[in-house]
Write a protein that holds these residues in place. Structure first.
Motif, PDB file in Angstrom:
ATOM      1  N   GLY A 101       0.780  -1.230   0.000  1.00  0.00           N
ATOM      2  CA  GLY A 101       0.000   0.000   0.000  1.00  0.00           C
ATOM      3  C   GLY A 101       0.808   1.275   0.000  1.00  0.00           C
ATOM      4  O   GLY A 101       0.259   2.369   0.098  1.00  0.00           O
ATOM      5  N   GLY A 102       2.113   1.192  -0.143  1.00  0.00           N
ATOM      6  CA  GLY A 102       2.933   2.401  -0.164  1.00  0.00           C
ATOM      7  C   GLY A 102       4.395   2.088  -0.330  1.00  0.00           C
ATOM      8  O   GLY A 102       4.871   1.057   0.149  1.00  0.00           O
ATOM      9  N   SER A 103       5.125   2.966  -1.017  1.00  0.00           N
ATOM     10  CA  SER A 103       6.558   2.772  -1.224  1.00  0.00           C
ATOM     11  C   SER A 103       7.330   3.857  -0.492  1.00  0.00           C
ATOM     12  O   SER A 103       7.040   5.050  -0.635  1.00  0.00           O
TER      13      SER A 103
ATOM     14  N   GLU B  77       4.782   8.348  -3.445  1.00  0.00           N
ATOM     15  CA  GLU B  77       3.534   8.863  -4.013  1.00  0.00           C
ATOM     16  C   GLU B  77       2.544   9.090  -2.888  1.00  0.00           C
ATOM     17  O   GLU B  77       2.775   8.682  -1.740  1.00  0.00           O
TER      18      GLU B  77
ATOM     19  N   PHE C 201       7.074   9.004   1.448  1.00  0.00           N
ATOM     20  CA  PHE C 201       6.622   8.031   0.459  1.00  0.00           C
ATOM     21  C   PHE C 201       6.793   8.578  -0.956  1.00  0.00           C
ATOM     22  O   PHE C 201       6.791   9.792  -1.180  1.00  0.00           O
TER      23      PHE C 201
ATOM     24  N   ASP D 259       2.044  14.301   4.337  1.00  0.00           N
ATOM     25  CA  ASP D 259       2.478  13.204   3.479  1.00  0.00           C
ATOM     26  C   ASP D 259       3.676  12.451   4.056  1.00  0.00           C
ATOM     27  O   ASP D 259       4.329  11.678   3.366  1.00  0.00           O
TER      28      ASP D 259
ATOM     29  N   PHE E 265      -2.276   0.879   8.488  1.00  0.00           N
ATOM     30  CA  PHE E 265      -1.038   1.077   7.745  1.00  0.00           C
ATOM     31  C   PHE E 265       0.104   1.440   8.698  1.00  0.00           C
ATOM     32  O   PHE E 265       1.225   0.937   8.572  1.00  0.00           O
TER      33      PHE E 265
ATOM     34  N   THR F 146       0.036   8.671  -0.252  1.00  0.00           N
ATOM     35  CA  THR F 146      -0.317   7.450   0.461  1.00  0.00           C
ATOM     36  C   THR F 146      -1.286   7.774   1.583  1.00  0.00           C
ATOM     37  O   THR F 146      -1.064   8.712   2.356  1.00  0.00           O
ATOM     38  N   THR F 147      -2.364   7.018   1.649  1.00  0.00           N
ATOM     39  CA  THR F 147      -3.327   7.186   2.734  1.00  0.00           C
ATOM     40  C   THR F 147      -2.820   6.451   3.962  1.00  0.00           C
ATOM     41  O   THR F 147      -2.676   5.218   3.950  1.00  0.00           O
TER      42      THR F 147
END
Length: 307
Positions: free
Chosen positions: A48-50, A150, A148, A103, A158, A152-153
């Motif tokens: 879900g995230g990088s 991009e 991150f 973010d 998470f 990301t929620t």
């Protein structure tokens, strides 16, 4: 015994808090170190995230009775916490707090506070050696600022996923706010009877599961018989904990000292005797062998120089 949070502070905790104060100091940590690389590697496969960037800082929590620490003592403390030629990377305010945004995610991981760490013991000893005698405990946490690649929620799930990759839950935990004191605000669960006389072995089986006693079938049979036929009363939950600890494999070495039978043939030496036999004749310098997990060797005379 299991502990649960008590919202009302005890007298001891009120006394503890009124006499002591926790000071915080922050140290920037460089990128590219082995620790930084290891943590980045752990975060590389987060679903879900990088992760694009990771910044670290260490927070030192100092428990002291000196609420108004002198400038001289604080300089000593900063000297202990600092790294050579990097005085500007140590201060009383967080460096990462200035960079937090929507973010980015800031996570703080530190040791569980129900016991003093080895780091604290050594750090307090150093403080006492330089005259900082009002300091009784020092713990350190590691703060992670994660960026991150991009949008990301960041949900609680998470955050929990990321946090789980950054620490060992047995010894460390996440701090959701700065440590204000080292008081735990906990009270033990109520002591209760395990109704073996009324329910038999099933009562002990239930206590074994609920309290995590790790009794095996032999233990369950033996203690049921012991309290039913010989002692003729119910054990308390505290007694069950004591039995679980006192008669554990760690304390008694049941298997280590037990008979060793392989392919229906009993061997002369148990596992423990095999280990002990390595010191029987090969090491005459060992004067104490396998005595309560300790040993000692013979010393020798040396010349010392005293000015």
């Amino acid at each position: 015994m299991p502990l649960h949070t008590d919202p009302s502070s005890t007298y001891l905790h009120r006394f503890y808090s009124s006499r002591m104060v926790v000071l915080s100091y922050y140290r920037q940590e460089p990128s590219g170190t082995a620790e930084h690389t290891r943590l980045l590697s752990r975060l590389s496969d987060i679903p879900g995230g990088s992760v694009e960037k990771l910044k670290l800082e260490t927070c030192f929590y100092v428990l002291t009775s000196d609420k108004d620490i002198s400038k001289e003592d604080e300089e000593k403390l900063l000297w202990i916490f600092g790294k050579s030629f990097q005085e500007e990377k140590l201060g009383k305010e967080s460096f990462l707090a200035q960079e937090v945004s929507n973010d980015k995610l800031l996570l703080e991981i530190g040791p569980r506070l129900n016991f003093s760490t080895a780091f604290s013991t050594n750090a307090v000893s150093i403080c006492q050696s330089v005259g900082l005698n009002k300091i009784s405990r020092i713990e350190k946490s590691l703060r992670h600022l994660i960026s991150f690649t991009e949008a990301t929620t960041v949900t609680p799930e998470f955050e929990a996923c990321i946090s789980s990759k950054l620490h060992d839950r047995m010894t460390h935990c996440r701090y959701t706010e700065a440590v204000q004191d080292f008081g735990l605000n906990v009270t033990p669960d109520d002591v209760f009877e395990v109704d073996i006389l009324g329910e038999g072995r099933s009562a002990l089986e239930r206590a074994n599961k609920e309290l995590g006693l790790a009794f095996d079938d032999w233990d369950l049979d033996y203690y049921t018989s012991l309290f039913t036929d010989k002692i003729k009363r119910n054990p308390t939950s505290v007694e069950c904990f004591d039995l679980a600890q006192s008669n554990s494999e760690h304390s008694r070495h049941w298997f280590f000292r037990g008979r060793l039978v392989i392919d229906e043939q009993e061997h002369e030496k148990s596992l423990f005797k095999m280990v002990m036999s390595t010191q029987d004749h090969t090491n005459n310098n060992n004067v104490i062998k396998f005595s309560d997990n300790s040993s000692a060797i013979e010393g020798f005379d040396v010349r010392t120089f005293s000015a």
